[in-house]
Design an enzyme around this catalytic site. Structure first.
Site, PDB file in Angstrom:
ATOM      1  N   GLU A 107      -4.273  -1.853  -1.734  1.00  0.00           N
ATOM      2  CA  GLU A 107      -5.402  -2.240  -2.594  1.00  0.00           C
ATOM      3  C   GLU A 107      -6.378  -3.139  -1.831  1.00  0.00           C
ATOM      4  O   GLU A 107      -7.603  -2.939  -1.896  1.00  0.00           O
ATOM      5  CB  GLU A 107      -4.867  -2.961  -3.825  1.00  0.00           C
ATOM      6  CG  GLU A 107      -5.916  -3.518  -4.768  1.00  0.00           C
ATOM      7  CD  GLU A 107      -5.281  -4.393  -5.844  1.00  0.00           C
ATOM      8  OE1 GLU A 107      -5.783  -5.507  -6.081  1.00  0.00           O
ATOM      9  OE2 GLU A 107      -4.275  -3.953  -6.442  1.00  0.00           O
ATOM     10  N   HIS A 126       1.795  -1.849  -2.390  1.00  0.00           N
ATOM     11  CA  HIS A 126       0.718  -1.341  -3.253  1.00  0.00           C
ATOM     12  C   HIS A 126      -0.479  -2.279  -3.176  1.00  0.00           C
ATOM     13  O   HIS A 126      -1.631  -1.846  -3.002  1.00  0.00           O
ATOM     14  CB  HIS A 126       1.227  -1.232  -4.688  1.00  0.00           C
ATOM     15  CG  HIS A 126       0.147  -1.073  -5.731  1.00  0.00           C
ATOM     16  ND1 HIS A 126      -0.670  -2.112  -6.141  1.00  0.00           N
ATOM     17  CD2 HIS A 126      -0.234   0.004  -6.472  1.00  0.00           C
ATOM     18  CE1 HIS A 126      -1.520  -1.679  -7.054  1.00  0.00           C
ATOM     19  NE2 HIS A 126      -1.276  -0.403  -7.282  1.00  0.00           N
ATOM     20  N   ASN A 127      -0.229  -3.570  -3.296  1.00  0.00           N
ATOM     21  CA  ASN A 127      -1.321  -4.534  -3.268  1.00  0.00           C
ATOM     22  C   ASN A 127      -1.950  -4.634  -1.886  1.00  0.00           C
ATOM     23  O   ASN A 127      -3.152  -4.873  -1.763  1.00  0.00           O
ATOM     24  CB  ASN A 127      -0.826  -5.907  -3.731  1.00  0.00           C
ATOM     25  CG  ASN A 127      -0.612  -5.962  -5.234  1.00  0.00           C
ATOM     26  OD1 ASN A 127      -0.441  -4.935  -5.879  1.00  0.00           O
ATOM     27  ND2 ASN A 127      -0.613  -7.156  -5.795  1.00  0.00           N
ATOM     28  N   MET A 187      -1.092 -10.707 -20.405  1.00  0.00           N
ATOM     29  CA  MET A 187      -0.232  -9.630 -19.911  1.00  0.00           C
ATOM     30  C   MET A 187       1.041  -9.512 -20.739  1.00  0.00           C
ATOM     31  O   MET A 187       1.438  -8.414 -21.139  1.00  0.00           O
ATOM     32  CB  MET A 187       0.115  -9.869 -18.438  1.00  0.00           C
ATOM     33  CG  MET A 187      -1.023  -9.637 -17.476  1.00  0.00           C
ATOM     34  SD  MET A 187      -1.501  -7.893 -17.348  1.00  0.00           S
ATOM     35  CE  MET A 187      -0.079  -7.208 -16.491  1.00  0.00           C
ATOM     36  N   ARG A 226       3.716  -8.856  31.756  1.00  0.00           N
ATOM     37  CA  ARG A 226       4.810  -9.635  31.165  1.00  0.00           C
ATOM     38  C   ARG A 226       5.945  -9.814  32.169  1.00  0.00           C
ATOM     39  O   ARG A 226       6.570 -10.874  32.245  1.00  0.00           O
ATOM     40  CB  ARG A 226       5.335  -8.945  29.895  1.00  0.00           C
ATOM     41  CG  ARG A 226       4.336  -8.905  28.753  1.00  0.00           C
ATOM     42  CD  ARG A 226       4.933  -8.251  27.498  1.00  0.00           C
ATOM     43  NE  ARG A 226       5.873  -9.161  26.851  1.00  0.00           N
ATOM     44  CZ  ARG A 226       7.170  -8.910  26.718  1.00  0.00           C
ATOM     45  NH1 ARG A 226       7.694  -7.785  27.211  1.00  0.00           N
ATOM     46  NH2 ARG A 226       7.970  -9.770  26.114  1.00  0.00           N
ATOM     47  N   LYS A 253       5.622  -2.900  -4.900  1.00  0.00           N
ATOM     48  CA  LYS A 253       4.415  -3.491  -5.498  1.00  0.00           C
ATOM     49  C   LYS A 253       3.643  -4.305  -4.467  1.00  0.00           C
ATOM     50  O   LYS A 253       2.404  -4.306  -4.457  1.00  0.00           O
ATOM     51  CB  LYS A 253       4.807  -4.381  -6.688  1.00  0.00           C
ATOM     52  CG  LYS A 253       3.614  -5.110  -7.354  1.00  0.00           C
ATOM     53  CD  LYS A 253       2.546  -4.135  -7.830  1.00  0.00           C
ATOM     54  CE  LYS A 253       1.621  -4.750  -8.872  1.00  0.00           C
ATOM     55  NZ  LYS A 253       0.898  -5.940  -8.438  1.00  0.00           N
ATOM     56  N   HIS A 274      10.138 -10.039  32.246  1.00  0.00           N
ATOM     57  CA  HIS A 274      10.548  -9.351  31.021  1.00  0.00           C
ATOM     58  C   HIS A 274      11.036  -7.921  31.266  1.00  0.00           C
ATOM     59  O   HIS A 274      11.470  -7.260  30.325  1.00  0.00           O
ATOM     60  CB  HIS A 274       9.394  -9.344  30.027  1.00  0.00           C
ATOM     61  CG  HIS A 274       9.077 -10.704  29.469  1.00  0.00           C
ATOM     62  ND1 HIS A 274       9.929 -11.363  28.617  1.00  0.00           N
ATOM     63  CD2 HIS A 274       8.022 -11.529  29.669  1.00  0.00           C
ATOM     64  CE1 HIS A 274       9.404 -12.539  28.286  1.00  0.00           C
ATOM     65  NE2 HIS A 274       8.247 -12.665  28.913  1.00  0.00           N
ATOM     66  N   ASN A 291       4.312 -10.953  -9.779  1.00  0.00           N
ATOM     67  CA  ASN A 291       4.162 -10.592  -8.367  1.00  0.00           C
ATOM     68  C   ASN A 291       5.003 -11.513  -7.491  1.00  0.00           C
ATOM     69  O   ASN A 291       4.490 -12.243  -6.644  1.00  0.00           O
ATOM     70  CB  ASN A 291       2.691 -10.667  -7.944  1.00  0.00           C
ATOM     71  CG  ASN A 291       1.920  -9.418  -8.322  1.00  0.00           C
ATOM     72  OD1 ASN A 291       2.478  -8.325  -8.363  1.00  0.00           O
ATOM     73  ND2 ASN A 291       0.647  -9.576  -8.605  1.00  0.00           N
ATOM     74  N   LYS A 325      -4.233 -13.855  -3.993  1.00  0.00           N
ATOM     75  CA  LYS A 325      -3.054 -14.426  -4.648  1.00  0.00           C
ATOM     76  C   LYS A 325      -1.792 -14.364  -3.793  1.00  0.00           C
ATOM     77  O   LYS A 325      -0.755 -14.842  -4.206  1.00  0.00           O
ATOM     78  CB  LYS A 325      -2.810 -13.720  -5.988  1.00  0.00           C
ATOM     79  CG  LYS A 325      -3.841 -14.065  -7.050  1.00  0.00           C
ATOM     80  CD  LYS A 325      -3.439 -13.513  -8.408  1.00  0.00           C
ATOM     81  CE  LYS A 325      -4.406 -13.980  -9.487  1.00  0.00           C
ATOM     82  NZ  LYS A 325      -4.015 -13.455 -10.826  1.00  0.00           N
ATOM     83  N   GLY A 370      -3.451  -4.273 -14.687  1.00  0.00           N
ATOM     84  CA  GLY A 370      -4.233  -5.310 -15.347  1.00  0.00           C
ATOM     85  C   GLY A 370      -3.979  -5.355 -16.842  1.00  0.00           C
ATOM     86  O   GLY A 370      -3.005  -4.797 -17.356  1.00  0.00           O
ATOM     87  N   SER A 373       1.422  -2.807 -12.408  1.00  0.00           N
ATOM     88  CA  SER A 373       0.045  -2.682 -11.953  1.00  0.00           C
ATOM     89  C   SER A 373      -0.801  -2.001 -13.010  1.00  0.00           C
ATOM     90  O   SER A 373      -0.395  -0.999 -13.594  1.00  0.00           O
ATOM     91  CB  SER A 373      -0.030  -1.881 -10.650  1.00  0.00           C
ATOM     92  OG  SER A 373      -1.376  -1.755 -10.230  1.00  0.00           O
TER      93      SER A 373
END
Length: 468
Positions: free
Chosen positions: A189, A185-186, A14, A445, A182, A451, A102, A260, A130, A128
């Site tokens: 993806e 974006h992933n 890269m 709840r 990004k 609550h 990343n 990843k 590759g 992005s």
């Protein structure tokens, strides 16, 4: 000494390709790597070009124009902090360090703050596309000090992929905005990849089609308005035959997927923000389930499923699957942009969603024709709360959600998992409900934890002693 315009730290594929990209666009480059063997190989590969490669940080920094522009292409995490720490003694006020990996956006926020105290500028930039994108034109998502971005703009906009809508690079916002965009974006993806895999599985196990037949259908889809980079490489993968056996290579690959971290970060951060991204979150869970290969093999002998087989009209089913895929992919984008909208307010990024859609139209992994409509939708209404409400998308969802429902029903009938599809359908059905059963949830709840709740017929906050 000849000065270079851009410095790249990390001469892996890269980093090397980005240096070559810059040089090919008229911007000289310098490269650094701690591996002497890599330095030697890269130096040989770039011989005759305006690229200087060093294995000394001091020499590397000395050869750069001021203010220095240094792009880090090293693994996210401790490696980024280590190289920044090593660089600092050689840098001067207003030098710009760009993290092109990343990295988690909160790490970028921290680094921005730390380096600004020294007068240095730190950018987190999503890259992005590759290896090929790095060389010929990626989608670039920079975030950081806006004034410093102007020093980077001529370089980055030339390096980025070029489309009719312009270069696939724009200033996104301060601090960690670039890495945040990004990350999402992933996440999108991940969701689209899971939908493609479920489509393949449904073709295999519901429609009983062969891999070559599936290849032809995907190729047909990609030649239509469904065109995308991910469908393009799906046809490439499905068409590849194993040299030894002559069988489709994909059918010989073990069904365990890796990750990843960026998809996981998207899901985790969505939880932190209180944003529902169920399709994107399940895509992460699907990879986790795929990793439980031994357990799944054992469970296959213990847990039984339906014995039914699909007996409907195959042509009609394939058409339904096509439209189900169209709707579910739109849902992935809708969930991602919803997360970006909430994050923009929470972190004060002031994101421009039409511009984000525009820079994703070329170079990046999720580039697709659908992004034309997404860009247009946000250009018409920048305050759009959810992409599903835009006229183009609401019309398609209303028209084709029946097809999505039919595909989910058929898959469930024969026991083929289609959780990303069914989750997308559930997201649509939940979002369009005027009233959800959360009234019972809040009552429960209040019953066990006091609550409190609100009422539909009067103002105020209420608590009930439910056992009395």
């Amino acid at each position: 000494m000849v000065k270079r315009h851009l410095g790249v730290v990390g001469m892996g594929v890269m980093g090397k390709n980005l240096a070559l990209n810059a040089e090919s666009k008229g911007f000289s480059a310098a490269g650094f790597d701690i591996d002497p063997e890599k330095v030697k190989k890269v130096a040989e590969a770039v011989a005759g070009k305006e690229i200087t490669v060093t294995n000394s940080l001091k020499d590397f920094v000395a050869v750069l124009e001021k203010p220095r522009r240094i792009l880090l292409m090293v693994p996210a995490g401790k490696a980024v902090d280590a190289i920044v720490n090593d660089l600092k003694p050689y840098l001067e006020k207003d030098d710009i360090v760009i993290d092109g990996g990343n990295s988690f956006f909160k790490d970028t926020e921290r680094r921005v703050q730390e380096l600004e105290q020294s007068g240095l500028r730190f950018f987190g930039m999503g890259v992005s596309g590759g290896e090929e994108g790095a060389l010929h034109g990626p989608s670039l998502m920079p975030g950081g000090h806006e004034e410093s971005y102007r020093h980077l703009e001529p370089l980055l906009t030339k390096m980025a992929a070029q489309t009719k809508a312009g270069p696939c690079c724009t200033y996104l916002g301060p601090r960690g905005a670039g890495h945040y965009v990004k990350m999402v974006h992933n996440g999108i993806e991940y969701g689209i990849l899971q939908l493609i895999c479920e489509t393949y599985d449904i073709f295999k196990n519901v429609a009983r089609l062969t891999t070559p037949e599936i290849h032809d259908i995907f190729a047909e889809w990609n030649a239509s308005e469904l065109n995308s980079y991910l469908l393009e490489i799906t046809t490439l993968v499905l068409g590849k035959k194993d040299d030894e056996t002559g069988k489709p290579l994909v059918d010989l690959i073990v069904d365990e997927a890796q990750q990843k971290g960026t998809g996981k970060w998207t899901a985790q951060n969505a939880m932190d923000l209180g944003v529902a991204v169920p399709t994107l979150s399940y895509a992460v869970e699907a990879r986790i389930l795929s990793g439980q290969k031994k357990e799944r093999v054992a469970a296959a002998d213990i847990l039984s499923g339906p014995k039914e087989v699909f007996s409907g009209d195959l042509t009609a089913f394939i058409n339904n699957l096509r439209e189900a895929y169209r709707v579910a992919v739109a849902v992935c984008y809708a969930q991602g942009f919803e997360q970006l909208r909430v994050a923009s307010n929470e972190y004060q990024y002031n994101l421009n969603f039409a511009e984000i859609a525009r820079i994703w139209k070329g170079g990046c992994i999720i580039r697709a024709k659908m992004l034309d409509h997404i860009q247009q939708s946000f250009a018409m209404d920048s305050a759009l709360p959810n992409l599903m409400l835009a006229p183009t998308f609401s019309a398609n969802i209303n028209k084709y959600s029946t097809a999505l429902r039919e595909v989910v029903k058929a898959s469930i009938h024969v026991g083929t998992p289609c959780v990303a599809f069914s989750t997308s359908l559930g997201y649509i059905d939940s979002y369009r409900q005027e009233r959800l059963p959360a009234n019972l949830l809040q009552a429960l709840r209040d019953c066990f934890g006091a609550h409190t709740y609100h009422r539909i017929d009067k103002e105020g906050v209420f608590h009930t002693e439910w056992a009395k």
